[in-house]
Write a protein that holds these residues in place. Structure first.
Motif, PDB file in Angstrom:
ATOM      1  N   GLU A 112     -38.949  11.583 -77.888  1.00 16.37           N
ATOM      2  CA  GLU A 112     -38.397  10.647 -76.903  1.00 16.37           C
ATOM      3  C   GLU A 112     -39.507   9.786 -76.296  1.00 16.37           C
ATOM      4  O   GLU A 112     -39.303   8.591 -76.050  1.00 16.37           O
ATOM      5  CB  GLU A 112     -37.661  11.422 -75.813  1.00 16.37           C
ATOM      6  CG  GLU A 112     -36.378  12.087 -76.308  1.00 16.37           C
ATOM      7  CD  GLU A 112     -35.674  12.867 -75.217  1.00 16.37           C
ATOM      8  OE1 GLU A 112     -36.197  12.903 -74.080  1.00 16.37           O
ATOM      9  OE2 GLU A 112     -34.607  13.454 -75.491  1.00 16.37           O
ATOM     10  N   GLU A 113     -40.687  10.378 -76.064  1.00 20.36           N
ATOM     11  CA  GLU A 113     -41.812   9.607 -75.524  1.00 20.36           C
ATOM     12  C   GLU A 113     -42.296   8.562 -76.525  1.00 20.36           C
ATOM     13  O   GLU A 113     -42.669   7.445 -76.141  1.00 20.36           O
ATOM     14  CB  GLU A 113     -42.959  10.551 -75.158  1.00 20.36           C
ATOM     15  CG  GLU A 113     -42.664  11.409 -73.923  1.00 20.36           C
ATOM     16  CD  GLU A 113     -43.776  12.404 -73.642  1.00 20.36           C
ATOM     17  OE1 GLU A 113     -44.644  12.585 -74.536  1.00 20.36           O
ATOM     18  OE2 GLU A 113     -43.784  12.998 -72.540  1.00 20.36           O
ATOM     19  N   LEU A 114     -42.278   8.907 -77.809  1.00 18.25           N
ATOM     20  CA  LEU A 114     -42.684   7.948 -78.842  1.00 18.25           C
ATOM     21  C   LEU A 114     -41.734   6.760 -78.872  1.00 18.25           C
ATOM     22  O   LEU A 114     -42.164   5.597 -78.929  1.00 18.25           O
ATOM     23  CB  LEU A 114     -42.710   8.635 -80.208  1.00 18.25           C
ATOM     24  CG  LEU A 114     -42.964   7.713 -81.411  1.00 18.25           C
ATOM     25  CD1 LEU A 114     -44.390   7.180 -81.371  1.00 18.25           C
ATOM     26  CD2 LEU A 114     -42.696   8.434 -82.720  1.00 18.25           C
ATOM     27  N   ILE A 115     -40.435   7.034 -78.831  1.00 18.44           N
ATOM     28  CA  ILE A 115     -39.438   5.963 -78.862  1.00 18.44           C
ATOM     29  C   ILE A 115     -39.581   5.071 -77.633  1.00 18.44           C
ATOM     30  O   ILE A 115     -39.490   3.846 -77.721  1.00 18.44           O
ATOM     31  CB  ILE A 115     -38.016   6.567 -78.945  1.00 18.44           C
ATOM     32  CG1 ILE A 115     -37.836   7.290 -80.272  1.00 18.44           C
ATOM     33  CG2 ILE A 115     -36.951   5.485 -78.777  1.00 18.44           C
ATOM     34  CD1 ILE A 115     -36.551   8.084 -80.379  1.00 18.44           C
ATOM     35  N   LYS A 116     -39.844   5.682 -76.487  1.00 16.43           N
ATOM     36  CA  LYS A 116     -40.010   4.913 -75.254  1.00 16.43           C
ATOM     37  C   LYS A 116     -41.316   4.124 -75.259  1.00 16.43           C
ATOM     38  O   LYS A 116     -41.357   2.936 -74.898  1.00 16.43           O
ATOM     39  CB  LYS A 116     -39.969   5.868 -74.055  1.00 16.43           C
ATOM     40  CG  LYS A 116     -40.192   5.196 -72.703  1.00 16.43           C
ATOM     41  CD  LYS A 116     -39.077   4.233 -72.362  1.00 16.43           C
ATOM     42  CE  LYS A 116     -39.266   3.655 -70.969  1.00 16.43           C
ATOM     43  NZ  LYS A 116     -38.213   2.663 -70.630  1.00 16.43           N
ATOM     44  N   GLY A 117     -42.399   4.773 -75.689  1.00 18.56           N
ATOM     45  CA  GLY A 117     -43.710   4.141 -75.627  1.00 18.56           C
ATOM     46  C   GLY A 117     -43.894   3.018 -76.635  1.00 18.56           C
ATOM     47  O   GLY A 117     -44.447   1.965 -76.306  1.00 18.56           O
ATOM     48  N   CYS A 161     -33.679   7.281 -75.299  1.00 13.89           N
ATOM     49  CA  CYS A 161     -32.804   7.958 -76.254  1.00 13.89           C
ATOM     50  C   CYS A 161     -32.835   9.450 -75.994  1.00 13.89           C
ATOM     51  O   CYS A 161     -33.892  10.041 -75.756  1.00 13.89           O
ATOM     52  CB  CYS A 161     -33.267   7.655 -77.683  1.00 13.89           C
ATOM     53  SG  CYS A 161     -32.430   8.610 -78.953  1.00 13.89           S
ATOM     54  N   ASN A 162     -31.673  10.078 -76.018  1.00 20.04           N
ATOM     55  CA  ASN A 162     -31.577  11.539 -75.942  1.00 20.04           C
ATOM     56  C   ASN A 162     -31.689  12.080 -77.356  1.00 20.04           C
ATOM     57  O   ASN A 162     -30.695  12.255 -78.057  1.00 20.04           O
ATOM     58  CB  ASN A 162     -30.249  11.944 -75.299  1.00 20.04           C
ATOM     59  CG  ASN A 162     -30.132  13.438 -75.112  1.00 20.04           C
ATOM     60  OD1 ASN A 162     -31.129  14.163 -75.139  1.00 20.04           O
ATOM     61  ND2 ASN A 162     -28.919  13.920 -74.936  1.00 20.04           N
ATOM     62  N   PHE A 163     -32.905  12.321 -77.806  1.00 22.53           N
ATOM     63  CA  PHE A 163     -33.182  12.636 -79.208  1.00 22.53           C
ATOM     64  C   PHE A 163     -32.502  13.937 -79.629  1.00 22.53           C
ATOM     65  O   PHE A 163     -32.588  14.952 -78.937  1.00 22.53           O
ATOM     66  CB  PHE A 163     -34.690  12.744 -79.431  1.00 22.53           C
ATOM     67  CG  PHE A 163     -35.099  12.746 -80.875  1.00 22.53           C
ATOM     68  CD1 PHE A 163     -35.185  11.564 -81.578  1.00 22.53           C
ATOM     69  CD2 PHE A 163     -35.386  13.934 -81.521  1.00 22.53           C
ATOM     70  CE1 PHE A 163     -35.563  11.561 -82.908  1.00 22.53           C
ATOM     71  CE2 PHE A 163     -35.770  13.946 -82.846  1.00 22.53           C
ATOM     72  CZ  PHE A 163     -35.863  12.751 -83.553  1.00 22.53           C
ATOM     73  N   ASP A 164     -31.830  13.888 -80.791  1.00 20.96           N
ATOM     74  CA  ASP A 164     -31.137  15.064 -81.328  1.00 20.96           C
ATOM     75  C   ASP A 164     -32.105  15.854 -82.192  1.00 20.96           C
ATOM     76  O   ASP A 164     -32.080  15.796 -83.424  1.00 20.96           O
ATOM     77  CB  ASP A 164     -29.909  14.619 -82.130  1.00 20.96           C
ATOM     78  CG  ASP A 164     -29.008  15.783 -82.506  1.00 20.96           C
ATOM     79  OD1 ASP A 164     -29.364  16.936 -82.179  1.00 20.96           O
ATOM     80  OD2 ASP A 164     -27.955  15.547 -83.134  1.00 20.96           O
ATOM     81  N   VAL A 165     -32.970  16.628 -81.547  1.00 21.62           N
ATOM     82  CA  VAL A 165     -34.039  17.317 -82.270  1.00 21.62           C
ATOM     83  C   VAL A 165     -33.506  18.453 -83.140  1.00 21.62           C
ATOM     84  O   VAL A 165     -34.055  18.739 -84.215  1.00 21.62           O
ATOM     85  CB  VAL A 165     -35.095  17.842 -81.268  1.00 21.62           C
ATOM     86  CG1 VAL A 165     -34.534  18.990 -80.420  1.00 21.62           C
ATOM     87  CG2 VAL A 165     -36.362  18.266 -81.986  1.00 21.62           C
ATOM     88  N   ASP A 166     -32.421  19.116 -82.734  1.00 25.41           N
ATOM     89  CA  ASP A 166     -31.876  20.225 -83.523  1.00 25.41           C
ATOM     90  C   ASP A 166     -31.455  19.758 -84.909  1.00 25.41           C
ATOM     91  O   ASP A 166     -31.769  20.400 -85.916  1.00 25.41           O
ATOM     92  CB  ASP A 166     -30.681  20.854 -82.793  1.00 25.41           C
ATOM     93  CG  ASP A 166     -31.087  21.524 -81.492  1.00 25.41           C
ATOM     94  OD1 ASP A 166     -32.070  22.294 -81.511  1.00 25.41           O
ATOM     95  OD2 ASP A 166     -30.457  21.265 -80.454  1.00 25.41           O
TER      96      ASP A 166
END
Length: 486
Positions: A419-424, A430-435
């Motif tokens: 999420e930090e990568l997408i924001k930065g 984005c609420n990343f769907d990591v699962d």
């Protein structure tokens, strides 16, 4: 009259959809890799990931499209007749189609709109100022009811047995105009509110509004700021500050929109000829307050009960004033003329306001058909299938990149870093769907877990070796060889 009210802000939960175009995502991440050789391996891995994920879903998507061909409202009936299927067999195929479709919707991060979301969306007015209702007698109530009986879900809306509204993404729509008729209605509404307060009748109406707010929990706290949620301000005429500039000049109103909406329903059939066609319609950028324009089988709007009350109330008041004037010793004809003119003018204003709203309604419906409707039926399903693949590929690539660059991570840490990568790098929340991303990476065989549950990835070169050369790559090589030979 009331002054401008406090800001009305709608707070919305962040969604899992990644709003970045895949080519831009891949090239941006590749440019962050220092060594040129690793950059080439990363680009090769991205292609192989996409080709492999597309192959995983191929059979499922083919089954979905084959099933829909039987329930296409245009040609489905003919294909069903050719199959010579029993009614029970068709019922089973219908439920299988809905099951596949719901899985695709979930993978595409579409959500079924709940009662609370619908109430919040329709709690205000934007460009549509007429009460729109669905003609429920024209909609089938068996297909969806049977499906959700077999596959129950939480927070389903009351109308889910007749139609479903899927929504995804949030945007903002702004309109600048004079809004003369709407401003007149707003002034009358505020004047009416002042009269109610002076006569203390507002206590009764306030009780009703409080009772409604209990049914609508999302309304409470809408103006609160929340760093994890998306907050969108609603700028409406009802909350406009009274000033000469606002009343006589152009103003801009603002409404949050549903970026994508898909509506699913079936029309009602008869006992002799049951309806089997299933409608799937896809819309874009629909203002929340004007959500009614996407509803199926809408009734033609008419004068509202409030409009009839205005007509009757003004007529009664006018008649009483005229009779009182006639009973006076010296009846003043100018007073009678003024009363009748006012009464007729008010009735004419109510009627022409309705006509103006009807014209705006027809314009919005036309616009929704030509500008805001993206596709329907098979075209919508093809779009969804491709959207699933795009989202899955982006999730896998981002997760692998984080593990490759930052080393071992727990599931929670990996989620936060993505999420930090997408924001930065892209300025998107984005609420990343990591699962789901980790499950795909494990299925590909290019990540593992250590003894304490932390995830780590193999090298880029090893990852490409594990996935192997895909069929698409072999086809491209053969095509390039044929071009070179010629």
């Amino acid at each position: 009259m009331e002054k401008a009210k406090k800001k009305e802000v709608i707070r919305l939960e962040r969604e899992s959809v990644i709003p970045i175009l895949k080519p831009k995502l891949i090239m941006t991440l590749a440019n962050l890799i220092e060594h040129k050789s690793d950059r080439a391996e990363f680009l090769k891995l991205c292609k192989r990931v996409e080709y492999t994920i597309r192959a995983w879903y191929l059979l499922q998507f083919e089954d979905l499209m084959q099933l829909y061909s039987l329930f296409d409202p245009v040609h489905g009936a003919q294909k069903l007749e050719q199959q010579h299927l029993s009614s029970e067999d068709i019922d089973v195929l219908e439920q299988n189609f809905l099951l596949y479709l719901m899985e695709v919707m979930d993978k595409s991060n579409f959500k079924i709109a709940t009662n609370d979301e619908i109430e919040v969306a329709l709690s205000g007015q934007y460009l549509l100022n007429l009460p729109i209702a669905v003609d429920k007698s024209k909609l089938d109530n068996k297909l969806l009811k049977e499906f959700f009986t077999k596959h129950p879900r939480e927070n389903l809306p009351d109308f889910v047995d007749k139609y479903i509204i899927f929504r995804r993404g949030i945007g903002i729509d702004r309109t600048t105009d004079y809004f003369f008729m709407e401003k007149v209605d707003m002034l009358i509404a505020r004047l009416w509110g002042s009269i109610l307060r002076l006569t203390r009748l507002d206590r009764y109406f306030s009780r009703k509004s409080k009772a409604r707010s209990k049914k609508d929990p999302l309304v409470e706290g809408l103006a609160e700021e929340d760093g994890d949620d998306l907050c969108v301000e609603r700028i409406r005429l009802e909350n406009m500050e009274l000033s000469t500039q606002n009343l006589l000049g152009k103003i801009t109103i603002q409404e949050p929109t549903f970026d994508r909406i898909i509506v699913l329903y079936r029309r009602a059939g008869s006992k002799t000829k049951p309806e089997r066609g299933i409608f799937v319609k896809h819309f874009k950028n629909i203002p929340m307050a004007d959500l009614e324009i996407v509803l199926p089988e809408k009734k033609n709007p008419g004068l509202t009960p409030i409009d009839w009350v205005k007509f009757l109330g003004s007529a009664i008041v006018g008649l009483v004033a005229v009779i009182s004037s006639l009973e006076m010793p010296k009846a003043d004809l100018w007073v009678i003329f003024a009363v009748l003119s006012t009464m007729l003018g008010y009735c004419a204003k109510t009627y022409f306001t309705f006509q103006a709203n009807m014209a705006a309604y027809q314009n919005l419906i036309t616009q929704s058909m030509y500008d805001k409707q993206l596709d329907s039926g098979r075209g919508t399903l093809l779009h969804l299938c491709d959207d699933v693949i795009q989202q899955e590929v982006k999730e896998v690539i981002i997760s692998f990149f984080i593990l490759m660059e930052q080393g071992k991570s727990t599931l929670e840490d990996l989620d936060l870093r993505c999420e930090e990568l997408i924001k930065g790098e892209f300025g998107e929340n984005c609420n990343f769907d990591v699962d789901d991303a980790v499950q795909k990476l494990e299925k590909l065989g290019i990540i593992s877990r250590d003894s304490i549950g932390r995830y780590f990835c193999v090298s880029l070169k090893r990852a490409n070796e594990i996935i192997g050369t895909t069929t698409e790559e072999l086809v491209l090589k053969a095509k390039q060889g044929a071009i070179t030979a010629s």
